[in-house]
Write a protein that holds these residues in place. Sequence first.
Motif, short mmCIF file in Angstrom:
data_model
loop_
_atom_site.label_atom_id
_atom_site.label_comp_id
_atom_site.label_asym_id
_atom_site.label_seq_id
_atom_site.Cartn_x
_atom_site.Cartn_y
_atom_site.Cartn_z
N SER A 1 38.81 46.17 38.22
CA SER A 1 39.33 47.51 37.99
C SER A 1 39.50 48.20 39.34
O SER A 1 39.03 47.73 40.38
N LYS A 2 40.16 49.35 39.34
CA LYS A 2 40.48 50.04 40.59
C LYS A 2 39.23 50.39 41.38
O LYS A 2 39.23 50.34 42.61
N ASP A 3 38.15 50.77 40.70
CA ASP A 3 36.92 51.18 41.40
C ASP A 3 35.90 50.04 41.50
O ASP A 3 34.77 50.26 41.93
N TYR A 4 36.29 48.84 41.13
CA TYR A 4 35.43 47.64 41.21
C TYR A 4 34.18 47.75 40.34
O TYR A 4 33.21 47.02 40.54
N SER A 5 34.20 48.63 39.36
CA SER A 5 33.04 48.75 38.47
C SER A 5 33.11 47.78 37.30
O SER A 5 32.12 47.56 36.62
N ASN A 6 34.30 47.21 37.07
CA ASN A 6 34.48 46.27 35.97
C ASN A 6 35.29 45.07 36.44
O ASN A 6 36.20 45.20 37.26
N LEU A 7 34.95 43.91 35.89
CA LEU A 7 35.72 42.69 36.10
C LEU A 7 36.37 42.33 34.78
O LEU A 7 35.69 42.11 33.78
N TYR A 8 37.70 42.31 34.77
CA TYR A 8 38.43 41.91 33.57
C TYR A 8 38.59 40.39 33.59
O TYR A 8 39.05 39.81 34.58
N ARG B 1 38.33 40.54 28.12
CA ARG B 1 36.99 41.11 28.22
C ARG B 1 36.84 41.96 29.47
O ARG B 1 37.51 41.72 30.47
N SER B 2 35.96 42.94 29.39
CA SER B 2 35.63 43.78 30.54
C SER B 2 34.13 43.66 30.79
O SER B 2 33.32 44.05 29.94
N TYR B 3 33.77 43.11 31.94
CA TYR B 3 32.36 42.96 32.34
C TYR B 3 32.00 44.07 33.31
O TYR B 3 32.68 44.28 34.31
N ARG B 4 30.90 44.77 33.03
CA ARG B 4 30.43 45.81 33.94
C ARG B 4 29.61 45.18 35.06
O ARG B 4 28.88 44.21 34.86
N LEU B 5 29.72 45.76 36.26
CA LEU B 5 28.97 45.31 37.42
C LEU B 5 27.90 46.35 37.76
O LEU B 5 28.13 47.56 37.62
N ASP B 6 26.75 45.87 38.21
CA ASP B 6 25.71 46.79 38.67
C ASP B 6 25.83 47.00 40.17
O ASP B 6 26.78 46.53 40.81
N GLU B 7 24.85 47.72 40.76
CA GLU B 7 24.92 48.05 42.18
C GLU B 7 24.80 46.83 43.08
O GLU B 7 25.17 46.87 44.26
N ASN B 8 24.30 45.72 42.53
CA ASN B 8 24.17 44.48 43.30
C ASN B 8 25.34 43.54 43.06
O ASN B 8 25.30 42.38 43.48
N TYR B 9 26.37 44.02 42.39
CA TYR B 9 27.57 43.22 42.07
C TYR B 9 27.21 42.02 41.18
O TYR B 9 27.77 40.94 41.33
N ASP B 10 26.29 42.26 40.25
CA ASP B 10 25.99 41.29 39.22
C ASP B 10 26.58 41.80 37.91
O ASP B 10 26.70 43.01 37.69
N LEU B 11 26.94 40.89 37.03
CA LEU B 11 27.47 41.27 35.72
C LEU B 11 26.33 41.59 34.78
O LEU B 11 25.37 40.82 34.68
N ILE B 12 26.43 42.72 34.08
CA ILE B 12 25.31 43.14 33.25
C ILE B 12 25.65 43.21 31.76
O ILE B 12 24.76 43.16 30.92
N SER B 13 26.91 43.33 31.41
CA SER B 13 27.30 43.37 30.01
C SER B 13 28.81 43.24 29.92
O SER B 13 29.52 43.36 30.93
N HIS B 14 29.31 43.00 28.71
CA HIS B 14 30.76 42.98 28.55
C HIS B 14 31.15 43.52 27.19
O HIS B 14 30.34 43.54 26.25
#
Length: 288
Positions: free
Chosen positions: A159-166, A181-194
């Motif tokens: 996504s534009k703000d790098y908060s989600n990985l499609y 799918r849209s995966y959310r990223l945490d502050e460590n750039y790990d995937l936490i949910s989708h």
Amino acid sequence: MWKFEEIKRANGNLTEGPVWDGKVIIFTDGRSNRLLKYDPSSNQTDIFFSSTNGPNGLNFNSKGELFGCEQKGRGIVKYEDDNKKTIINKLDGKKLSAPNDLAIDNKDNIWFSDQIGNVDSKPDLNFSCVVKAEKKSDGEYISKRMTYDCSSPNGLIFSKDYSNLYVAQSDFNGNQRRQLRSYRLDENYDLISHEILHDFGPHRGIDGMALDIEGNIVATCGWEISGPGPMICVFDNKGRIISSERTPCMRPSNLAFGGKNLDEIYITSLEGHLYRVRNTGLIGNPLP
């Protein structure tokens, strides 16, 4: 209705991975083991890089370095002048299967889909997943498995703000899922949910994706044997289809924005095409 201009005719070779370098569109001719480039100023298509090993997805990092997924070579490589360097070819000490597509975040980490179903020989890994090639301070990379719920991840973009990985979950097997799918990223750039943004049911899902300046997802999807047919669909960030256009090819594979103002769209196909579409009203997002 979009007007598709055929720049390269089909020849039975898969074309994939289009990227714009500011002047030319670079794309893969995987079965011929080469990268091609199309220069709109001269209307010429030439060889950009030879002696690849089944290239598929391509992308630039923030420094303008070009990286690619080489499926037959089973690794991620960097193309530089007349040389290439393999930067990642293993996960947890085992050989990768068949890297398919890649996205690069704003820390120059390389995220890519690895598909067990595309391996010519017996794979070392027994799963498909999204992998992150994390860039270390010395410039080298270390690989980390990021998903455990994808049977066949395909195209992926941030996504534009790098908060989600499609991620396109796009298994061709009839009993598997085809979803955006849209995966959310945490502050460590790990995937936490989708969350599932769009479900394609029994029809061919998304292959490749690009982001427009509004943050919408522009995707190649569909095929000639079921559903609405081969399409370019524009999704908002909630997965709603804003618009769609049927393609003249049977199976569009990937796409990229190009042109001086990023207002042109270049499209590749499983049949080996390169198309250009102008005057779509869409403008590409200038991700690094």
